[in-house]
Design an enzyme around this catalytic site. Sequence first.
Site, mmCIF file in Angstrom:
data_model
loop_
_atom_site.group_PDB
_atom_site.id
_atom_site.type_symbol
_atom_site.label_atom_id
_atom_site.label_comp_id
_atom_site.label_asym_id
_atom_site.label_seq_id
_atom_site.Cartn_x
_atom_site.Cartn_y
_atom_site.Cartn_z
ATOM 1 N N VAL A 47 0.830 -1.210 0.000
ATOM 2 C CA VAL A 47 0.000 0.000 0.000
ATOM 3 C C VAL A 47 0.869 1.266 0.000
ATOM 4 C CG1 VAL A 47 -1.689 1.314 1.338
ATOM 5 C CG2 VAL A 47 -1.949 -1.169 1.102
ATOM 6 N N GLY A 65 -11.203 -0.348 0.424
ATOM 7 C CA GLY A 65 -10.197 0.044 -0.579
ATOM 8 C C GLY A 65 -10.475 1.413 -1.177
ATOM 9 N N ILE A 95 -13.327 2.532 -2.277
ATOM 10 C CA ILE A 95 -14.728 2.985 -2.169
ATOM 11 C C ILE A 95 -14.850 4.127 -1.166
ATOM 12 C CG2 ILE A 95 -17.094 2.295 -1.579
ATOM 13 C CD1 ILE A 95 -16.261 -0.609 -2.108
ATOM 14 N N GLY A 119 -1.752 -8.828 -4.189
ATOM 15 C CA GLY A 119 -1.608 -7.838 -3.111
ATOM 16 C C GLY A 119 -2.903 -7.534 -2.384
ATOM 17 N N GLU A 161 -4.039 -9.694 3.726
ATOM 18 C CA GLU A 161 -3.306 -9.132 4.855
ATOM 19 C C GLU A 161 -1.958 -9.842 4.988
ATOM 20 O OE1 GLU A 161 -4.558 -6.418 6.849
ATOM 21 O OE2 GLU A 161 -5.661 -6.494 4.984
ATOM 22 N N ASP A 221 -10.576 -9.507 9.452
ATOM 23 C CA ASP A 221 -10.416 -8.237 8.725
ATOM 24 C C ASP A 221 -11.783 -7.603 8.461
ATOM 25 O OD1 ASP A 221 -8.694 -6.371 6.949
ATOM 26 O OD2 ASP A 221 -10.255 -7.075 5.589
ATOM 27 N N LYS A 269 -13.453 -3.966 9.925
ATOM 28 C CA LYS A 269 -14.066 -2.929 9.074
ATOM 29 C C LYS A 269 -15.509 -2.673 9.503
ATOM 30 C CE LYS A 269 -11.116 -4.108 5.158
ATOM 31 N NZ LYS A 269 -10.963 -5.060 4.055
HETATM 32 P P1 NAP Z 1 2.916 -4.748 3.739
HETATM 33 O O1 NAP Z 1 3.094 -4.939 2.280
HETATM 34 O O2 NAP Z 1 3.298 -5.861 4.660
HETATM 35 O O3 NAP Z 1 3.730 -3.425 4.142
HETATM 36 C C1 NAP Z 1 3.974 -3.020 5.464
HETATM 37 C C2 NAP Z 1 5.079 -1.983 5.462
HETATM 38 O O4 NAP Z 1 5.227 -1.476 6.783
HETATM 39 C C3 NAP Z 1 6.453 -2.521 5.050
HETATM 40 O O5 NAP Z 1 7.117 -1.563 4.267
HETATM 41 C C4 NAP Z 1 7.193 -2.706 6.364
HETATM 42 O O6 NAP Z 1 8.592 -2.472 6.279
HETATM 43 C C5 NAP Z 1 6.578 -1.588 7.207
HETATM 44 N N1 NAP Z 1 6.552 -1.934 8.633
HETATM 45 C C6 NAP Z 1 5.788 -2.872 9.239
HETATM 46 N N2 NAP Z 1 6.034 -2.875 10.569
HETATM 47 C C7 NAP Z 1 6.958 -1.937 10.793
HETATM 48 C C8 NAP Z 1 7.637 -1.466 11.945
HETATM 49 N N3 NAP Z 1 7.396 -1.985 13.159
HETATM 50 N N4 NAP Z 1 8.547 -0.462 11.814
HETATM 51 C C9 NAP Z 1 8.777 0.075 10.597
HETATM 52 N N5 NAP Z 1 8.192 -0.321 9.458
HETATM 53 C C10 NAP Z 1 7.294 -1.311 9.558
HETATM 54 O O7 NAP Z 1 1.395 -4.417 4.075
HETATM 55 P P2 NAP Z 1 0.311 -3.727 3.097
HETATM 56 O O8 NAP Z 1 -0.405 -4.764 2.320
HETATM 57 O O9 NAP Z 1 0.958 -2.591 2.400
HETATM 58 O O10 NAP Z 1 -0.747 -3.195 4.167
HETATM 59 C C11 NAP Z 1 -0.440 -2.082 4.969
HETATM 60 C C12 NAP Z 1 -1.668 -1.621 5.726
HETATM 61 O O11 NAP Z 1 -2.712 -1.268 4.812
HETATM 62 C C13 NAP Z 1 -2.296 -2.645 6.664
HETATM 63 O O12 NAP Z 1 -2.841 -1.960 7.776
HETATM 64 C C14 NAP Z 1 -3.405 -3.241 5.832
HETATM 65 O O13 NAP Z 1 -4.441 -3.804 6.614
HETATM 66 C C15 NAP Z 1 -3.907 -1.999 5.121
HETATM 67 N N6 NAP Z 1 -4.626 -2.204 3.881
HETATM 68 C C16 NAP Z 1 -4.165 -3.069 2.953
HETATM 69 C C17 NAP Z 1 -4.851 -3.202 1.756
HETATM 70 C C18 NAP Z 1 -4.387 -4.142 0.683
HETATM 71 O O14 NAP Z 1 -5.104 -4.306 -0.309
HETATM 72 N N7 NAP Z 1 -3.240 -4.784 0.841
HETATM 73 C C19 NAP Z 1 -6.000 -2.443 1.520
HETATM 74 C C20 NAP Z 1 -6.449 -1.556 2.509
HETATM 75 C C21 NAP Z 1 -5.748 -1.440 3.686
HETATM 76 P P3 NAP Z 1 9.564 -3.409 5.386
HETATM 77 O O15 NAP Z 1 9.132 -3.157 3.973
HETATM 78 O O16 NAP Z 1 10.934 -2.926 5.650
HETATM 79 O O17 NAP Z 1 9.286 -4.817 5.829
HETATM 80 N N1 HSE Z 2 -6.941 -7.808 3.005
HETATM 81 C C1 HSE Z 2 -7.929 -6.817 2.773
HETATM 82 C C2 HSE Z 2 -8.990 -7.378 1.865
HETATM 83 C C3 HSE Z 2 -7.309 -5.603 2.156
HETATM 84 O O1 HSE Z 2 -8.752 -8.422 1.246
HETATM 85 O O2 HSE Z 2 -10.082 -6.805 1.788
HETATM 86 C C4 HSE Z 2 -8.247 -4.444 1.976
HETATM 87 O O3 HSE Z 2 -8.606 -3.897 3.214
#
Ligand code: NAP
Ligand code: HSE
Length: 443
Positions: free
Chosen positions: A6, A126, A128, A179, A182, A193, A197
Amino acid sequence: MGLGNVGGSFLFLLEKNRVLAEGKAGARFTIKKILVRDLAKPRPVRLSSNLLTTKAEEVLRNREIDVVIETMGGTSPAKEYILEALGQGKDVVTANKEVLALHGREIFQKAAAFGRQVLFEASVGGAIPIIRPLAESLAGNQICRISGILNGTTNYILTRMGEEGLELETALRLAQEKGFSETDPSDDLEGRDAARKLAILASLAYNTVITPEDIHTEGIGHLEHRDLALTRRLGYSLKLLAQVIRRDDALELSVQPTLLGRRNPLAQVNDSFNAILVEGDASGETMFYGQGAGGLATASSLLGDLIEVARLRPLRQPRLTFGRNGTYRILPSGSLPNPLFLRIGVPAGHGPGDMGALFYRRGIEVRTFFLDADEAVVITGAALAAEGRAALSEEKAAVLRQILRVEEEGSAGTGLTGEGKERDLPSGVPRGAEGRASDARRH
Ligand code: NAP
Ligand code: HSE
């Protein structure tokens, strides 16, 4: 804070649409620091190396930083960092539903105390727009019901299993590659999750603090291909449905696999799309639909919030908050009757009449009944799941293989959307006495 799926997509989008975004915000955006865990990790976006840091204080104590975009995920240290950022006079934009669902009250109290913004459109659905419409545009309504497909990963998996016969593990792998999931995919599969929400949406809609603990949560792990095949054959869609229904001063909240009838507007929401149906006493039904997961879709909401934060910067009081003064009792799960779908192992020597009679004896209408291989497949009229189980328990040889809720339509009956949809509490649940006694809460 965070440069994963993200965070990386947000950075990409900011660079791509920078001129447009700055024009709308009336402000310049400069990335000052990016907090990550691992400096050596390859990144999908080109960056000057001095932007990355593993030291949170270089973000949180940096006086040149006005806004923190949090995309790390998890509750700790995300909560502590968000609180510290607010205390340092920074606004926060976050995609982190877990930290808000579990610690929203503390975070919004701090935002109010320091006159700063916490915007979180990216945390639900996402791309929306649902947070601001629910908190603002629909604020004048009594919300009767919110029903939603709130998790893109499980919706994608159920679509692929149903349409292509993929195994759950294979479909999950594809969702991870795209991607959607979670970091810990059991958060998606086990419904946590979606429950986080739903807790955020319900907290906004009812101006109270709802946490995932208040929500009866089931995942999709116990579903079989057979459930999906039978569901399709009967003209339903099987979805992980998140729902809050209000009855007077009580709420029933659930996340569970549910058969949706053809007339239910959520039935056609497939792949990683999400949709949220909100039913207000004045608005009637409003439906919000779009891409529910994925880096770029989520980045769309983050960038929208960043632009809004820039516009709100002079305000010095939070635009959004939740959990102030609503009083609702939480109904125990299964308090409201619904049609039920059951698959029952039929004991040798028992005919269809015997099975149907079990339900009729309990006063439960049988709407659909057929034998398929060694199973009876039943759809009942409105009944409590406990009543359905009790009916079957009278025939010791009958094996309950599956029991799922059925939602024929999307409406809870607001008085605007048709007659005959009003659902009463069942006779065994006296008004004013249902729910855990300790759930009579004032926030
Ligand atoms: P991700 O790919 O695992 O990315 C997490 C990032 O945070 C990585 O860059 C990681 O660093 C960094 N990080 C984690 N813990 C840390 C810490 N203690 N100190 C410093 N940096 C830290 O996760 P993501 O899919 O992007 O999701 C991120 C957030 O968005 C979550 O809350 C998730 O629920 C939310 N979200 C995700 C989506 C989706 O479609 N994926 C949609 C809506 C919301 P490194 O890169 O160095 O490991
Ligand atoms: N893991 C979450 C999903 C990301 O699949 O809906 C978006 O919040």
